[in-house]
Design a protein around this motif. Structure first.
Motif, PDB file in Angstrom:
ATOM      1  N   CYS A 133     -11.715   2.015   9.597  1.00 11.06           N
ATOM      2  CA  CYS A 133     -13.119   1.611   9.657  1.00 11.06           C
ATOM      3  C   CYS A 133     -13.556   1.053   8.307  1.00 11.06           C
ATOM      4  CB  CYS A 133     -13.969   2.831  10.045  1.00 11.06           C
ATOM      5  SG  CYS A 133     -15.698   2.440  10.290  1.00 11.06           S
ATOM      6  N   THR A 150     -19.759   6.340   6.195  1.00 10.38           N
ATOM      7  CA  THR A 150     -18.880   5.402   6.895  1.00 10.38           C
ATOM      8  C   THR A 150     -18.911   5.568   8.410  1.00 10.38           C
ATOM      9  OG1 THR A 150     -17.391   5.428   4.996  1.00 10.38           O
ATOM     10  CG2 THR A 150     -16.510   4.544   7.056  1.00 10.38           C
ATOM     11  N   TYR A 151     -18.951   6.825   8.882  1.00 11.70           N
ATOM     12  CA  TYR A 151     -18.808   7.098  10.315  1.00 11.70           C
ATOM     13  C   TYR A 151     -20.106   7.651  10.906  1.00 11.70           C
ATOM     14  CZ  TYR A 151     -13.881   6.685   9.108  1.00 11.70           C
ATOM     15  OH  TYR A 151     -12.683   6.220   8.657  1.00 11.70           O
ATOM     16  N   VAL A 163     -18.721  14.156  11.936  1.00 10.97           N
ATOM     17  CA  VAL A 163     -18.711  12.710  12.099  1.00 10.97           C
ATOM     18  C   VAL A 163     -17.805  12.343  13.265  1.00 10.97           C
ATOM     19  CG1 VAL A 163     -19.256  12.179   9.708  1.00 10.97           C
ATOM     20  CG2 VAL A 163     -16.864  12.454  10.385  1.00 10.97           C
ATOM     21  N   ILE A 165     -15.045  10.083  14.960  1.00  9.67           N
ATOM     22  CA  ILE A 165     -13.936   9.256  14.498  1.00  9.67           C
ATOM     23  C   ILE A 165     -13.015   8.900  15.666  1.00  9.67           C
ATOM     24  CG2 ILE A 165     -13.985  10.209  12.162  1.00  9.67           C
ATOM     25  CD1 ILE A 165     -11.581  11.948  12.934  1.00  9.67           C
ATOM     26  N   ASP A 169      -8.501   6.772  12.490  1.00 10.25           N
ATOM     27  CA  ASP A 169      -9.257   7.192  11.317  1.00 10.25           C
ATOM     28  C   ASP A 169      -8.737   8.490  10.705  1.00 10.25           C
ATOM     29  OD1 ASP A 169     -11.053   5.013  11.640  1.00 10.25           O
ATOM     30  OD2 ASP A 169     -12.135   6.141  13.175  1.00 10.25           O
TER      31      ASP A 169
END
Length: 276
Positions: A133, A150-151, A163, A165, A169
């Motif tokens: 990602c 990020t997630y 998170v 994923i 990931d």
């Protein structure tokens, strides 16, 4: 030795998982659960070749919807052309386990044509291979803070951050956990539910000496990979075979604090402690 899952098919429609299959050199060990009562006290098992030819391997006794038995391949000639296992139930319903896409040539021996796990096939999505990602331009110094940036974040347990994923990931974990990317249990659950969760539990049930031992500026924490699934004793035992340690109910937001009782058939997450 390889593990596969058996799909419950109603015509061309997959409805659920109906058990697992372990491939061994001399035969297959098949475990069934949730077999329809219309099937009676036994189910027949067939090996199916690439041209549709069928060979009966034997029967599995069924009691209260469950059954388990190891069946020998019998004559090796012809098995190298086996591409799937079928277990007729009733009507157009049956259990199907795809072992590989194409049969080996007749002259090849079993050892030269190893089976290919069907649960890993969906992982070969070209748009996901070799790509993690995208990260934001400016990253926070703390790795968990980077993951939060990020997630997508989801909130399952009040005492944990988490998170959302994908299998690819899992490279964000330390190298010793990178094998989870191709873990059959992880892949099968992901392609059923389209989610994996990475949890951070703050000081969750950690011995006091561990919390105070390390002179870290940030609080001690535990990280867990959460793989979605439904809780059954047999499913729990399968998860343990793939390295998972426990199960936590996924309905925490609807439960009173401290009352997350696990029960047969509840949805939740099979957990494995990891490091980032």
């Amino acid at each position: 030795m390889q593990f596969f899952y058996i799909d419950y098919m109603n015509g061309d429609q997959k409805e659920r998982n109906v058990g697992f299959l372990r491939v061994e050199r001399k035969g297959v060990c098949i475990g069934l659960r949730g077999v329809p009562s219309q099937c009676g006290k036994s189910c027949s098992v067939f090996a199916v070749g690439g041209a549709g030819e069928r060979r009966r391997l034997g029967d599995i006794a069924i009691e209260n919807g469950y059954g388990m038995k190891t069946l020998d391949w019998g004559e090796s000639k012809g098995f190298e052309r086996c591409v799937r296992i079928e277990i007729p139930f009733y009507g157009c319903r049956k259990g199907v386990c795809v072992l590989r896409e194409n049969p080996a040539p007749l002259q090849e021996e079993w050892a030269a044509a190893p089976l290919k796990a069907s649960v890993s096939e969906p992982h070969k999505l070209p748009q996901e291979e070799g790509r993690v990602c995208d990260l934001p331009e400016k990253l926070p110094e703390d790795k968990w803070a980077q993951l939060l940036e990020t997630y997508p974040q989801v909130h399952i347990y009040p005492e944990a951050q988490s998170v959302l994923i994908k299998p690819k990931d899992l490279v964000v974990l330390t190298q010793r956990y990178h094998s989870l990317i191709s873990n059959s249990f992880v892949l099968h659950s992901y392609y059923n539910y389209r989610q994996l969760l990475l949890f951070r539990f703050e000081e969750r049930q950690m011995p006091e000496r561990e919390i105070r031992a390390a002179d870290k500026e940030t609080p001690a924490a535990e990280y867990y990979l959460g793989v979605p699934g439904v809780y059954f004793e047999r499913e729990k035992r399968i998860s343990q075979m793939f390295g998972f340690e426990g199960f936590d109910i996924g309905e925490a937001r609807m439960c009173e604090p401290g009352k997350r009782e696990i029960y047969e058939g509840c949805f939740g997450y099979y957990m494995k402690r990891v490091e980032i």
